[in-house]
Design an enzyme around this catalytic site. Structure first.
Site, PDB file in Angstrom:
ATOM      1  N   LYS A  20       2.241   2.020   7.504  1.00 45.09           N
ATOM      2  CA  LYS A  20       2.446   1.125   8.635  1.00 45.09           C
ATOM      3  C   LYS A  20       3.403   1.709   9.661  1.00 45.09           C
ATOM      4  O   LYS A  20       4.005   2.758   9.474  1.00 45.09           O
ATOM      5  CB  LYS A  20       2.959  -0.231   8.148  1.00 45.09           C
ATOM      6  N   SER A  43     -10.475  -1.641   8.187  1.00 43.76           N
ATOM      7  CA  SER A  43     -11.179  -2.687   8.928  1.00 43.76           C
ATOM      8  C   SER A  43     -12.092  -3.465   8.001  1.00 43.76           C
ATOM      9  O   SER A  43     -12.152  -4.705   8.036  1.00 43.76           O
ATOM     10  CB  SER A  43     -12.000  -2.055  10.065  1.00 43.76           C
ATOM     11  N   ARG A  89       0.834  -1.206   0.000  1.00 44.30           N
ATOM     12  CA  ARG A  89       0.000   0.000   0.000  1.00 44.30           C
ATOM     13  C   ARG A  89       0.868   1.257   0.000  1.00 44.30           C
ATOM     14  O   ARG A  89       2.032   1.224   0.396  1.00 44.30           O
ATOM     15  CB  ARG A  89      -0.903   0.020   1.234  1.00 44.30           C
ATOM     16  N   HIS A 100       0.234   2.039  16.178  1.00 46.96           N
ATOM     17  CA  HIS A 100       0.027   0.886  17.065  1.00 46.96           C
ATOM     18  C   HIS A 100       1.083   0.860  18.171  1.00 46.96           C
ATOM     19  O   HIS A 100       1.781  -0.132  18.382  1.00 46.96           O
ATOM     20  CB  HIS A 100       0.046  -0.419  16.261  1.00 46.96           C
ATOM     21  N   VAL A 156     -12.446  -8.903  16.918  1.00 46.61           N
ATOM     22  CA  VAL A 156     -12.479  -8.134  18.156  1.00 46.61           C
ATOM     23  C   VAL A 156     -11.061  -7.761  18.573  1.00 46.61           C
ATOM     24  O   VAL A 156     -10.226  -8.642  18.806  1.00 46.61           O
ATOM     25  CB  VAL A 156     -13.158  -8.930  19.287  1.00 46.61           C
ATOM     26  N   LEU A 157     -10.796  -6.461  18.670  1.00 50.12           N
ATOM     27  CA  LEU A 157      -9.519  -6.001  19.213  1.00 50.12           C
ATOM     28  C   LEU A 157      -9.519  -6.216  20.719  1.00 50.12           C
ATOM     29  O   LEU A 157     -10.467  -5.834  21.408  1.00 50.12           O
ATOM     30  CB  LEU A 157      -9.301  -4.518  18.888  1.00 50.12           C
ATOM     31  N   ASP A 177      -4.129  -9.978  17.778  1.00 48.77           N
ATOM     32  CA  ASP A 177      -3.580  -9.641  19.091  1.00 48.77           C
ATOM     33  C   ASP A 177      -2.962 -10.902  19.685  1.00 48.77           C
ATOM     34  O   ASP A 177      -3.682 -11.866  19.987  1.00 48.77           O
ATOM     35  CB  ASP A 177      -4.676  -9.116  20.027  1.00 48.77           C
ATOM     36  N   VAL A 189      -2.486 -12.939   9.837  1.00 44.16           N
ATOM     37  CA  VAL A 189      -1.644 -11.956   9.165  1.00 44.16           C
ATOM     38  C   VAL A 189      -2.093 -10.548   9.550  1.00 44.16           C
ATOM     39  O   VAL A 189      -3.280 -10.219   9.469  1.00 44.16           O
ATOM     40  CB  VAL A 189      -1.697 -12.151   7.634  1.00 44.16           C
ATOM     41  N   GLU A 244      -5.135   5.078  13.669  1.00 46.26           N
ATOM     42  CA  GLU A 244      -6.099   4.178  14.310  1.00 46.26           C
ATOM     43  C   GLU A 244      -6.769   4.763  15.542  1.00 46.26           C
ATOM     44  O   GLU A 244      -7.761   4.215  16.038  1.00 46.26           O
ATOM     45  CB  GLU A 244      -5.425   2.842  14.679  1.00 46.26           C
ATOM     46  N   TYR A 287      -0.352   4.509  10.718  1.00 47.11           N
ATOM     47  CA  TYR A 287      -0.795   3.553  11.726  1.00 47.11           C
ATOM     48  C   TYR A 287       0.412   3.257  12.612  1.00 47.11           C
ATOM     49  O   TYR A 287       1.380   2.626  12.155  1.00 47.11           O
ATOM     50  CB  TYR A 287      -1.278   2.255  11.070  1.00 47.11           C
TER      51      TYR A 287
END
Length: 371
Positions: free
Chosen positions: A73, A132, A15, A94, A237-238, A268, A296, A116, A92
């Site tokens: 990323k 998502s 991307r 994280h 679900v995160l 996770d 992934v 995010e 993103y």
């Protein structure tokens, strides 16, 4: 402002943060845009496309001289060296899941704004939402792939076929990711069950999905009963990094059908699915208790062109706001953008990251109050 769009280096990440029409808007607003050579090629956007709209094609060292780094990323270890004090990172991030990255970026005193965590007036996550949906749909397609005999699966086609039992797809969570997975699973004619803890979310999803989708509360009894008949479990679900419990425990896998697969879109580690650990496109699957797991972390990169278009469209208004007003002006005027602030000149400003990793927390509002 000088804005740099680097080429992503994460495993099979094709991307690009901004497609040419997004770069055109930045240039028309008076900003200089540096695009690293071949940054968009993996998504079907080529250097000449960017040059036509006014971007400058540059090498890696040059793209990172920009005032704002606009990417997709998180920052990988070999990229740390490029970041300097006061530089804006818009991507993103994280941060809670990548403590080494967080420490490094704080030491380098950059300004980090995470896609995010940016919110909107309804409390949703507008920069996470498009990816998502892509992750949910891609997760379902991964299930189709890994049930194929060619890929070691039991040979079950995830579709309603006259004369054969209808497959059962179980999905955890009916947010954007779950809706994406359910849309495809239902359209293929499967029996689809979504489990969630929010009646409001389930009511909303019910209005968007067809009648072959059923909704259940995600309590322990419902979860274990659905696992017994599931041909595919897709977790959307995160899981909070501080939680020690799970929705599916290792012993639960022993109740699942032989040949069933788990697709963990959330990825996770040791999260909603106890046996989950993040994988890469080069090595995407593994088995636990005889059940294939696919986890992934960058599923949308499989569909790099579509994902880049959606991501660029979603993030561009915020990138323009930062560039037009300066980062202080943008954070001061836009409280929703402020929610995405992760780092500010060595301070950690995202509470989840601080709670998980033990950093001292500084609220974004307290930062902005000093402007």
């Amino acid at each position: 402002m000088i804005i740099g769009i680097p080429k992503e280096t994460k495993n099979w990440e094709k991307r690009v943060a901004a497609i040419p029409n997004g770069v055109s808007e930045l240039v028309r607003a008076g900003h200089t845009v540096l695009v690293e050579k071949d940054a968009g090629a993996g998504a079907g956007f080529f250097d000449e496309d960017y040059e036509k709209v006014g971007a400058k094609i540059v090498d890696t060292d040059t793209v990172y001289t920009a005032q704002m780094i606009y990417k997709v990323k998180e920052v990988l270890p070999h990229e740390y060296k490029y970041y300097n004090e006061g530089q804006i990172l818009f991507t993103y991030i994280h941060s809670a899941a990548h403590p080494e990255q967080s420490v490094e970026l704080m030491e380098r005193k950059i300004i980090g704004i995470a896609y995010e965590d940016v919110t909107d007036a309804e409390g949703r996550l507008p920069l996470l939402a498009p990816m998502s949906e892509m992750a949910g749909k891609g997760g379902f397609l991964a299930a189709v792939k890994y049930l194929e005999t060619l890929n070691g699966g039991c040979g079950l086609l995830l579709s309603r076929v006259c004369g054969a039992p209808t497959p059962h797809v179980v999905i955890f969570g009916c947010g954007g990711t779950g809706l994406g997975a359910a849309e495809y699973a239902a359209a293929f004619g499967n029996r689809v069950t979504i489990l969630d803890i929010s009646k409001k979310s389930m009511d909303r999803a019910k209005g968007l999905l067809p009648a072959n989708v059923e909704f259940l509360f995600a309590n322990r009894d419902n979860i274990t009963e659905q696992l017994k008949t599931a041909d595919v479990l897709i977790n959307c679900v995160l899981w909070q990094k501080t939680r020690k419990d799970h929705m599916v425990y290792r012993e639960d896998l022993k109740q699942m059908k032989r040949g069933a697969v788990i697709i963990d879109v959330a990825c996770d580690d040791n999260g909603a699915i106890e046996t989950c650990r993040s994988t890469t496109h080069d090595d995407p699957v593994y088995y636990e208790e005889g059940i294939l797991h696919y986890a992934v972390a960058n599923i949308p990169s499989l569909f790099a062109k579509t994902s880049s278009i959606l991501l660029s469209n979603a993030t561009l208004p915020y990138a323009l706001e930062i560039a037009n007003k300066g980062v202080k002006g943008a954070l001061k005027d836009n409280k929703y953008l402020r929610d995405g602030l992760s780092f500010w000149y060595g301070k950690a400003t995202l509470k989840e990251c601080c709670d998980v990793n033990g950093y001292e927390y500084t609220s974004p509002d307290s930062i902005v109050s000093q402007f």
